[in-house]
Design a protein around this motif. Structure first.
Motif, PDB file in Angstrom:
ATOM      1  N   MET A   1      42.651  53.891  47.801  1.00  0.00           N
ATOM      2  CA  MET A   1      42.367  52.935  46.705  1.00  0.00           C
ATOM      3  C   MET A   1      41.370  51.744  47.204  1.00  0.00           C
ATOM      4  O   MET A   1      40.510  51.353  46.711  1.00  0.00           O
ATOM      5  N   THR A   2      41.675  51.309  48.634  1.00  0.00           N
ATOM      6  CA  THR A   2      40.984  50.299  49.320  1.00  0.00           C
ATOM      7  C   THR A   2      39.478  50.706  49.376  1.00  0.00           C
ATOM      8  O   THR A   2      38.383  49.911  48.783  1.00  0.00           O
ATOM      9  N   GLU A   3      39.039  52.174  49.674  1.00  0.00           N
ATOM     10  CA  GLU A   3      37.744  52.609  49.719  1.00  0.00           C
ATOM     11  C   GLU A   3      37.047  52.625  48.313  1.00  0.00           C
ATOM     12  O   GLU A   3      35.987  52.332  48.149  1.00  0.00           O
ATOM     13  N   LYS A  36      32.285  36.814  40.290  1.00  0.00           N
ATOM     14  CA  LYS A  36      31.974  38.068  39.663  1.00  0.00           C
ATOM     15  C   LYS A  36      32.897  39.193  40.566  1.00  0.00           C
ATOM     16  O   LYS A  36      33.497  40.019  39.876  1.00  0.00           O
ATOM     17  N   ILE A  37      32.825  38.946  41.778  1.00  0.00           N
ATOM     18  CA  ILE A  37      33.524  39.833  42.593  1.00  0.00           C
ATOM     19  C   ILE A  37      34.794  40.020  42.508  1.00  0.00           C
ATOM     20  O   ILE A  37      35.676  41.099  42.319  1.00  0.00           O
ATOM     21  N   ILE A  38      35.517  38.724  42.437  1.00  0.00           N
ATOM     22  CA  ILE A  38      36.844  38.739  42.040  1.00  0.00           C
ATOM     23  C   ILE A  38      37.351  39.223  40.652  1.00  0.00           C
ATOM     24  O   ILE A  38      38.380  39.972  40.603  1.00  0.00           O
ATOM     25  N   ALA A  39      36.612  38.833  39.662  1.00  0.00           N
ATOM     26  CA  ALA A  39      36.917  39.548  38.273  1.00  0.00           C
ATOM     27  C   ALA A  39      36.693  40.976  38.169  1.00  0.00           C
ATOM     28  O   ALA A  39      37.770  41.574  37.883  1.00  0.00           O
ATOM     29  N   GLU A  40      35.973  41.574  38.655  1.00  0.00           N
ATOM     30  CA  GLU A  40      35.412  43.039  38.751  1.00  0.00           C
ATOM     31  C   GLU A  40      36.525  43.774  39.522  1.00  0.00           C
ATOM     32  O   GLU A  40      36.570  44.801  39.022  1.00  0.00           O
ATOM     33  N   ASN A  41      36.538  43.136  40.533  1.00  0.00           N
ATOM     34  CA  ASN A  41      37.573  43.874  41.609  1.00  0.00           C
ATOM     35  C   ASN A  41      38.973  43.807  41.318  1.00  0.00           C
ATOM     36  O   ASN A  41      39.884  44.441  41.938  1.00  0.00           O
ATOM     37  N   SER A  42      39.612  42.852  40.531  1.00  0.00           N
ATOM     38  CA  SER A  42      40.928  42.377  40.475  1.00  0.00           C
ATOM     39  C   SER A  42      41.455  42.980  38.812  1.00  0.00           C
ATOM     40  O   SER A  42      42.568  42.721  38.615  1.00  0.00           O
ATOM     41  N   GLY A  43      40.315  43.261  38.147  1.00  0.00           N
ATOM     42  CA  GLY A  43      40.814  43.828  36.886  1.00  0.00           C
ATOM     43  C   GLY A  43      40.905  42.669  35.838  1.00  0.00           C
ATOM     44  O   GLY A  43      41.500  42.689  34.968  1.00  0.00           O
ATOM     45  N   THR A  95      46.095  33.548  43.708  1.00  0.00           N
ATOM     46  CA  THR A  95      47.773  33.192  43.475  1.00  0.00           C
ATOM     47  C   THR A  95      47.797  32.891  41.812  1.00  0.00           C
ATOM     48  O   THR A  95      48.853  32.874  41.522  1.00  0.00           O
ATOM     49  N   TYR A  96      46.518  32.512  41.276  1.00  0.00           N
ATOM     50  CA  TYR A  96      46.916  32.076  39.812  1.00  0.00           C
ATOM     51  C   TYR A  96      46.542  33.277  39.064  1.00  0.00           C
ATOM     52  O   TYR A  96      46.571  33.116  37.897  1.00  0.00           O
ATOM     53  N   LEU A  97      46.156  34.331  39.478  1.00  0.00           N
ATOM     54  CA  LEU A  97      46.068  35.585  38.670  1.00  0.00           C
ATOM     55  C   LEU A  97      47.110  36.390  38.517  1.00  0.00           C
ATOM     56  O   LEU A  97      48.276  36.259  39.401  1.00  0.00           O
ATOM     57  N   ASP A  98      47.483  37.058  37.703  1.00  0.00           N
ATOM     58  CA  ASP A  98      48.746  38.026  37.394  1.00  0.00           C
ATOM     59  C   ASP A  98      48.852  38.905  38.608  1.00  0.00           C
ATOM     60  O   ASP A  98      47.884  39.301  38.894  1.00  0.00           O
ATOM     61  N   ASN A  99      50.204  39.075  38.885  1.00  0.00           N
ATOM     62  CA  ASN A  99      50.468  39.781  40.271  1.00  0.00           C
ATOM     63  C   ASN A  99      50.564  41.268  39.773  1.00  0.00           C
ATOM     64  O   ASN A  99      51.654  41.852  40.061  1.00  0.00           O
ATOM     65  N   THR A 100      49.511  41.873  39.646  1.00  0.00           N
ATOM     66  CA  THR A 100      49.394  43.079  39.393  1.00  0.00           C
ATOM     67  C   THR A 100      49.139  44.329  40.730  1.00  0.00           C
ATOM     68  O   THR A 100      48.653  43.433  41.482  1.00  0.00           O
ATOM     69  N   PRO A 101      49.392  45.416  40.587  1.00  0.00           N
ATOM     70  CA  PRO A 101      49.092  46.286  41.756  1.00  0.00           C
ATOM     71  C   PRO A 101      47.577  46.266  41.992  1.00  0.00           C
ATOM     72  O   PRO A 101      47.316  46.069  43.419  1.00  0.00           O
ATOM     73  N   GLN A 102      46.766  46.155  41.101  1.00  0.00           N
ATOM     74  CA  GLN A 102      45.290  46.151  41.525  1.00  0.00           C
ATOM     75  C   GLN A 102      44.845  44.917  41.992  1.00  0.00           C
ATOM     76  O   GLN A 102      44.130  44.669  42.979  1.00  0.00           O
ATOM     77  N   VAL A 103      45.489  43.578  41.708  1.00  0.00           N
ATOM     78  CA  VAL A 103      45.169  42.260  42.432  1.00  0.00           C
ATOM     79  C   VAL A 103      45.691  42.361  43.599  1.00  0.00           C
ATOM     80  O   VAL A 103      45.169  41.952  44.522  1.00  0.00           O
ATOM     81  N   ASN A 104      46.852  43.072  43.836  1.00  0.00           N
ATOM     82  CA  ASN A 104      47.638  42.979  45.154  1.00  0.00           C
ATOM     83  C   ASN A 104      46.506  43.824  46.427  1.00  0.00           C
ATOM     84  O   ASN A 104      46.340  43.426  47.469  1.00  0.00           O
ATOM     85  N   PHE A 106      43.624  44.509  45.910  1.00  0.00           N
ATOM     86  CA  PHE A 106      42.039  43.683  45.965  1.00  0.00           C
ATOM     87  C   PHE A 106      42.343  42.563  46.927  1.00  0.00           C
ATOM     88  O   PHE A 106      41.346  42.320  47.964  1.00  0.00           O
ATOM     89  N   LYS A 107      43.486  42.051  46.978  1.00  0.00           N
ATOM     90  CA  LYS A 107      43.605  40.736  47.837  1.00  0.00           C
ATOM     91  C   LYS A 107      43.601  41.456  49.283  1.00  0.00           C
ATOM     92  O   LYS A 107      42.862  40.826  50.368  1.00  0.00           O
ATOM     93  N   LYS A 108      44.189  42.547  49.595  1.00  0.00           N
ATOM     94  CA  LYS A 108      44.223  43.158  51.086  1.00  0.00           C
ATOM     95  C   LYS A 108      42.932  43.456  51.532  1.00  0.00           C
ATOM     96  O   LYS A 108      42.272  43.176  52.420  1.00  0.00           O
ATOM     97  N   CYS A 109      41.921  44.029  50.512  1.00  0.00           N
ATOM     98  CA  CYS A 109      40.631  44.206  50.524  1.00  0.00           C
ATOM     99  C   CYS A 109      39.956  42.962  51.155  1.00  0.00           C
ATOM    100  O   CYS A 109      38.928  43.140  51.893  1.00  0.00           O
ATOM    101  N   LEU A 110      40.078  42.284  50.558  1.00  0.00           N
ATOM    102  CA  LEU A 110      39.246  40.744  50.544  1.00  0.00           C
ATOM    103  C   LEU A 110      39.679  40.144  51.935  1.00  0.00           C
ATOM    104  O   LEU A 110      38.774  39.619  52.676  1.00  0.00           O
ATOM    105  N   VAL A 111      40.920  40.081  52.208  1.00  0.00           N
ATOM    106  CA  VAL A 111      41.525  39.798  53.668  1.00  0.00           C
ATOM    107  C   VAL A 111      40.737  40.442  54.632  1.00  0.00           C
ATOM    108  O   VAL A 111      40.182  39.738  55.529  1.00  0.00           O
ATOM    109  N   ARG A 112      40.670  41.878  54.614  1.00  0.00           N
ATOM    110  CA  ARG A 112      39.947  42.589  55.561  1.00  0.00           C
ATOM    111  C   ARG A 112      38.321  42.359  55.635  1.00  0.00           C
ATOM    112  O   ARG A 112      37.806  42.347  56.839  1.00  0.00           O
ATOM    113  N   GLU A 113      37.820  42.168  54.764  1.00  0.00           N
ATOM    114  CA  GLU A 113      36.251  41.757  54.686  1.00  0.00           C
ATOM    115  C   GLU A 113      35.975  40.370  55.049  1.00  0.00           C
ATOM    116  O   GLU A 113      34.978  40.072  55.855  1.00  0.00           O
TER     117      GLU A 113
END
Length: 220
Positions: A1-3, A36-43, A95-104, A106-113
């Motif tokens: 999923m991350t890749e 744009k990055i946040i919107a497109e990758n968090s759904g 944290t203001y977005l819905d806590n969906t699996p895709q958001v979660n 993406f957050k991990k990907c963003l932390v790594r980047e």
């Protein structure tokens, strides 16, 4: 999923940066991501993300300067406002977005980047600090070079930059949003520049002609 998320970001964005999700301009500005990055990758819908950016502006300003860039669109479309979020601001926005699996995910990907980009930035800053005395050595070598003229040092550094990056000094400044072209080099490009610079110093010290120096550097 991350890749998959990172690959998708790479395909959708052609921005000046070292990562697919996180970017930076120069050595003195902190890494950032965009709406744009946040919107497109968090759904999430881009308009929704931008509404959150506007409505929580004061919250984001608590974690540093909260700004945006104006990007021209192709054709006759109106310029587009792109919001920039540093690491803390991006974390808060999520944290203001819905806590969906895709958001979660993406957050991990963003932390790594963000971590990767900060590590890259630190390495680049250290390399630039080391490079400054070396550049004085090149300048001194050119000053005492019998074959030098008033443009020799400038021509030498221009050639080194072109060989290290494939870009001219002006192209680096424009594409990577830096005032000093050397501040826009990646770690890999810095290493390549240093290698070429050492070769140039050696050739100048041997009193080689400009054509001889240029010929070797073009082959190096």
């Amino acid at each position: 999923m991350t890749e998959k998320i990172i690959e998708a970001a790479a395909k959708k964005h052609d921005l000046a940066g070292l990562a697919d999700l996180v970017f930076m301009h120069g050595l003195n500005e902190e890494p950032y991501t965009t709406d744009k990055i946040i919107a497109e990758n968090s759904g999430n819908d881009l308009d929704s993300v931008r509404r959150l950016a506007r409505s929580h502006k004061q919250d984001f300003e608590e974690f540093g300067f909260f700004g945006f860039e104006i990007r021209k669109l192709s054709g006759r479309g109106r310029p587009e406002k792109i919001y920039h979020f540093n690491e803390q601001q991006a974390t808060l926005l999520i944290t203001y977005l819905d806590n969906t699996p895709q958001v979660n995910q993406f957050k991990k990907c963003l932390v790594r980047e963000f971590y990767r980009m900060k590590k890259e930035l630190t390495t680049r800053q250290i390399n630039r600090a080391i490079e400054k005395p070396q550049r004085k050595t090149l300048m001194d070598a050119v000053k005492s070079w019998p074959n030098a003229n008033q443009w020799s040092y400038r021509n030498m550094t221009q050639l080194l930059l072109k060989r290290a990056t494939g870009l001219t000094a002006n192209q680096i400044k424009q594409q990577r949003h830096v005032n000093n072209s050397l501040d826009g080099l990646t770690v890999k490009e810095q290493e390549r520049y240093k290698q070429l610079e050492n070769i140039a110093i050696g050739l100048v010290s041997l009193n080689k002609t400009w054509d001889e120096v240029k010929g070797v550097l073009l082959l190096a």
